[in-house]
Scaffold this active site. Structure first.
Site, PDB file in Angstrom:
ATOM      1  N   SER A  40      29.659  -7.249  15.523  1.00 37.50           N
ATOM      2  CA  SER A  40      28.757  -7.409  14.976  1.00 37.50           C
ATOM      3  C   SER A  40      27.260  -7.691  15.886  1.00 37.50           C
ATOM      4  O   SER A  40      27.032  -8.803  15.903  1.00 37.50           O
ATOM      5  CB  SER A  40      28.265  -7.433  13.221  1.00 37.50           C
ATOM      6  OG  SER A  40      28.068  -8.568  13.068  1.00 37.50           O
ATOM      7  N   HIS A 152      32.303  -3.738   9.482  1.00 39.37           N
ATOM      8  CA  HIS A 152      33.863  -5.256   9.261  1.00 39.37           C
ATOM      9  C   HIS A 152      35.342  -4.509   8.950  1.00 39.37           C
ATOM     10  O   HIS A 152      36.223  -4.912   8.319  1.00 39.37           O
ATOM     11  CB  HIS A 152      33.742  -6.595   8.903  1.00 39.37           C
ATOM     12  CG  HIS A 152      33.736  -7.375  10.181  1.00 39.37           C
ATOM     13  ND1 HIS A 152      33.471  -8.670  10.221  1.00 39.37           N
ATOM     14  CD2 HIS A 152      32.830  -6.765  10.976  1.00 39.37           C
ATOM     15  CE1 HIS A 152      32.258  -9.339  11.645  1.00 39.37           C
ATOM     16  NE2 HIS A 152      32.640  -8.560  11.866  1.00 39.37           N
ATOM     17  N   GLU A 161      29.973  -9.423   5.160  1.00 38.63           N
ATOM     18  CA  GLU A 161      30.815 -10.251   4.667  1.00 38.63           C
ATOM     19  C   GLU A 161      29.915 -11.385   3.226  1.00 38.63           C
ATOM     20  O   GLU A 161      29.113 -10.808   2.811  1.00 38.63           O
ATOM     21  CB  GLU A 161      30.774 -11.574   5.320  1.00 38.63           C
ATOM     22  CG  GLU A 161      31.049 -11.586   6.948  1.00 38.63           C
ATOM     23  CD  GLU A 161      30.559 -11.871   7.892  1.00 38.63           C
ATOM     24  OE1 GLU A 161      30.617 -13.131   7.847  1.00 38.63           O
ATOM     25  OE2 GLU A 161      30.919 -11.828   8.744  1.00 38.63           O
ATOM     26  N   ASP A 239      26.653 -12.447   4.242  1.00 34.35           N
ATOM     27  CA  ASP A 239      25.830 -11.704   5.834  1.00 34.35           C
ATOM     28  C   ASP A 239      25.976 -10.744   5.527  1.00 34.35           C
ATOM     29  O   ASP A 239      26.917  -9.833   5.734  1.00 34.35           O
ATOM     30  CB  ASP A 239      26.775 -12.762   6.590  1.00 34.35           C
ATOM     31  CG  ASP A 239      26.660 -12.519   8.138  1.00 34.35           C
ATOM     32  OD1 ASP A 239      25.411 -11.708   8.241  1.00 34.35           O
ATOM     33  OD2 ASP A 239      27.272 -12.073   9.248  1.00 34.35           O
ATOM     34  N   GLU A 285      22.994 -14.841   5.014  1.00 34.68           N
ATOM     35  CA  GLU A 285      22.762 -14.601   6.543  1.00 34.68           C
ATOM     36  C   GLU A 285      21.981 -13.099   6.519  1.00 34.68           C
ATOM     37  O   GLU A 285      22.625 -12.408   6.225  1.00 34.68           O
ATOM     38  CB  GLU A 285      23.761 -14.744   7.030  1.00 34.68           C
ATOM     39  CG  GLU A 285      24.370 -15.166   8.825  1.00 34.68           C
ATOM     40  CD  GLU A 285      25.625 -15.648   9.286  1.00 34.68           C
ATOM     41  OE1 GLU A 285      26.555 -16.108   8.532  1.00 34.68           O
ATOM     42  OE2 GLU A 285      26.175 -14.842  10.119  1.00 34.68           O
ATOM     43  N   ASP A 312      21.444 -15.695  12.105  1.00 28.83           N
ATOM     44  CA  ASP A 312      22.165 -15.607  12.955  1.00 28.83           C
ATOM     45  C   ASP A 312      21.906 -14.694  14.171  1.00 28.83           C
ATOM     46  O   ASP A 312      21.791 -15.123  15.784  1.00 28.83           O
ATOM     47  CB  ASP A 312      23.904 -14.363  12.531  1.00 28.83           C
ATOM     48  CG  ASP A 312      25.131 -14.454  13.188  1.00 28.83           C
ATOM     49  OD1 ASP A 312      24.629 -14.262  15.018  1.00 28.83           O
ATOM     50  OD2 ASP A 312      26.291 -13.627  13.297  1.00 28.83           O
ATOM     51  N   LYS A 337      27.496 -20.223  17.243  1.00 27.92           N
ATOM     52  CA  LYS A 337      28.724 -19.716  17.757  1.00 27.92           C
ATOM     53  C   LYS A 337      28.184 -19.614  19.229  1.00 27.92           C
ATOM     54  O   LYS A 337      27.817 -19.665  20.017  1.00 27.92           O
ATOM     55  CB  LYS A 337      28.827 -18.116  17.449  1.00 27.92           C
ATOM     56  CG  LYS A 337      28.383 -17.381  16.062  1.00 27.92           C
ATOM     57  CD  LYS A 337      28.267 -15.669  16.100  1.00 27.92           C
ATOM     58  CE  LYS A 337      28.404 -15.556  14.871  1.00 27.92           C
ATOM     59  NZ  LYS A 337      27.928 -13.864  14.593  1.00 27.92           N
ATOM     60  N   HIS A 365      32.988 -19.019  13.105  1.00 35.29           N
ATOM     61  CA  HIS A 365      33.942 -18.388  14.760  1.00 35.29           C
ATOM     62  C   HIS A 365      33.429 -16.953  14.642  1.00 35.29           C
ATOM     63  O   HIS A 365      32.340 -16.338  14.359  1.00 35.29           O
ATOM     64  CB  HIS A 365      35.738 -17.798  13.711  1.00 35.29           C
ATOM     65  CG  HIS A 365      34.961 -17.066  12.545  1.00 35.29           C
ATOM     66  ND1 HIS A 365      36.481 -15.907  11.946  1.00 35.29           N
ATOM     67  CD2 HIS A 365      34.067 -16.616  11.427  1.00 35.29           C
ATOM     68  CE1 HIS A 365      35.805 -15.420  11.302  1.00 35.29           C
ATOM     69  NE2 HIS A 365      34.088 -15.489  10.803  1.00 35.29           N
ATOM     70  N   LYS A 388      31.915 -21.352   8.591  1.00 34.86           N
ATOM     71  CA  LYS A 388      32.814 -19.763   8.211  1.00 34.86           C
ATOM     72  C   LYS A 388      33.886 -19.426   9.204  1.00 34.86           C
ATOM     73  O   LYS A 388      33.675 -19.184  10.681  1.00 34.86           O
ATOM     74  CB  LYS A 388      31.908 -18.879   7.838  1.00 34.86           C
ATOM     75  CG  LYS A 388      30.742 -18.268   8.783  1.00 34.86           C
ATOM     76  CD  LYS A 388      30.204 -17.320   8.480  1.00 34.86           C
ATOM     77  CE  LYS A 388      29.493 -16.102   9.732  1.00 34.86           C
ATOM     78  NZ  LYS A 388      28.618 -15.020   9.026  1.00 34.86           N
TER      79      LYS A 388
END
Ligand code: PGA
Ligand code: ZN
Length: 420
Positions: A40, A152, A161, A239, A285, A312, A337, A365, A388
């Site tokens: 994503s 996901h 998440e 998230d 997030e 993000d 990231k 990650h 995370k």
């Protein structure tokens, strides 16, 4: 001094090709680093070079590997590996684009990470001390992703998440135990309810909950059943990855997966307010999509004094966008990231910008990972306080947690652990 650089096409945790890079120094030091890959992604992320040929359905990275083996190696051999900035900016200039699309961020980042590892090794320092200095002793709070939805997982949860945050634990080792125990307890609860215990890309469960609330309530049930206190020992981080339910990446949202239907930013914020009121949520997030800057600003105005609001997909670890966020008051924290921006140096610059603005930053990650543990050392070096890196299963996630256990152990009594 760099003697040789080479790369290899390997597979990531989703079975897609990625780049592994090897660096050798004149003094005989060798290092290896592997690059992660997201699903994503934000629109302005640095570009992963993919071959677009028949092999691996177009996802091969032979061109990126080739760029490491030829152009990048030629430009860097003979250079001082301990001058990370020089190494990274040499590659940025060699690439010549502003999103690393010519050589590939996957080609560039692998070299950047491998050079840092080699320089650390050569200086006889652990990577976290090499990058963070001797004061880098704070082990991050592991925000463990235990329930997955969105892109996901194939279920009816809109948010990507749901993470467990063991901020009440005294040490990392204990925090990791809190979340791993709760993970196993949640598995038992799901089993008893006849729900699926298969896992998503980051190792979180992906049960077919009928709503986002049901997902949160299952997690709270697990926290209590594992004998922890919600809000005191363990809190929840979300998230939303709101891009994935905002078809035009603007202020229009479609939460049909969970039956909430279409809504505008104001309605989404009303729903968020209800949840923040009702549940022990400590961090949120990407509550809105990357183009909805007003949404980020409103969300931060409303909830920013109570919870950490992380950007993000809107910031993509790029100081250009983080600067805009700081000016606007959009978010009070940025996700970091490495592969979104493509070099170690630029990731450190993003962290520095957050720090100077009094923001937090959240090390992360990607959903496609490898067994590389660079992130664990990097998180300690950056002193960010939390990271995370997935769930309590899947080797590529556990590798980072195990490395953090090792670092805490290595630091003996000198390590620190605290949420803020
Ligand atoms: P990604 O997801 O690695 O698939 O982009 C992680 C995130 O959105 O934080
Ligand atoms: Zn995200």
């Amino acid at each position: 001094i760099i003697k040789s650089i080479s790369a290899l096409e390997i597979l990531d945790s989703r079975g897609n090709p990625t780049v592994r890079t090897y660096v050798t120094l004149e003094d005989g030091t060798k290092s290896v680093a592997s690059v992660p890959s997201g699903a994503s992604t934000g629109q302005n992320e640095a570009i992963e070079l993919r071959d677009n040929e028949k092999r691996y359905n177009g996802t091969g990275v032979q061109n990126a590997v080739n760029n490491v083996n030829t152009e990048i190696a030629n430009a860097l051999i003979g250079k001082n590996a301990s001058d990370q900035k020089l190494i990274d900016y040499t590659m940025i200039e060699l690439d010549g684009t502003d999103n690393k699309s010519r050589l590939g961020a996957n080609a560039i980042l692998g070299v950047s990470m491998a050079v840092a590892k080699a320089a650390a090794e050569s200086a006889n320092l652990p990577l976290y001390s090499y990058l963070g200095g001797t004061n880098a002793v704070r082990i991050p709070v592991p925000c463990m992703n235990i329930l997955n939805g969105g892109e996901h997982a194939d279920n009816s949860v809109d948010f990507q998440e749901f993470m467990l945050v063991p901020h009440g634990a005294p040490t990392f080792k204990e925090g990791l135990r809190y979340v791993a125990e709760t993970f196993h307890t949640l598995k038992g609860i799901l089993k008893n309810k006849g729900m699926a215990t298969s896992v998503g890309d980051e190792g979180g469960f992906a049960p077919n909950c009928s709503s986002n609330e049901e997902a949160i309530e299952l997690i709270i049930e697990a926290i209590q059943k594992a004998n922890y206190k919600p809000g005191i020992d363990l809190s929840i981080a979300i998230d939303s990855a709101a891009n994935s339910f905002s078809p035009n990446l603007d202020g229009n949202y479609d939460l049909s997966w969970s039956g909430l239907g279409k809504m505008k930013t104001v309605d989404l914020l009303e729903k968020s307010a209800e949840w923040i009121e009702k549940y022990p949520i400590i961090l949120w997030e990407d509550p809105v999509s990357e183009g909805d800057w007003d949404g980020y600003v409103d969300f931060t105005k409303r909830f920013g004094n109570k919870i950490e609001v992380v950007g993000d997909d809107n910031f993509v670890t790029n100081t250009k966008y983080i600067k805009k966020g700081i000016e606007l008051g959009a978010c009070n924290s940025a996700l970091i990231k490495l592969n979104q921006i493509g070099t170690v140096t630029e990731s450190i610059e993003a962290v520095r910008m957050c720090r100077e603005a009094g923001w937090r930053y959240f090390l992360s990650h990607r959903s496609g990972e490898t067994e590389d543990t660079f992130l664990a050392d990097f998180a300690v070096a950056m002193d960010g306080g939390h990271l995370k890196t997935g769930s309590a299963c899947r080797g590529e996630r556990i590798a980072k947690y195990n490395r953090l256990l090792e670092i805490e152990h290595e630091l003996k009594g000198r390590s620190e652990y605290r949420w803020k």
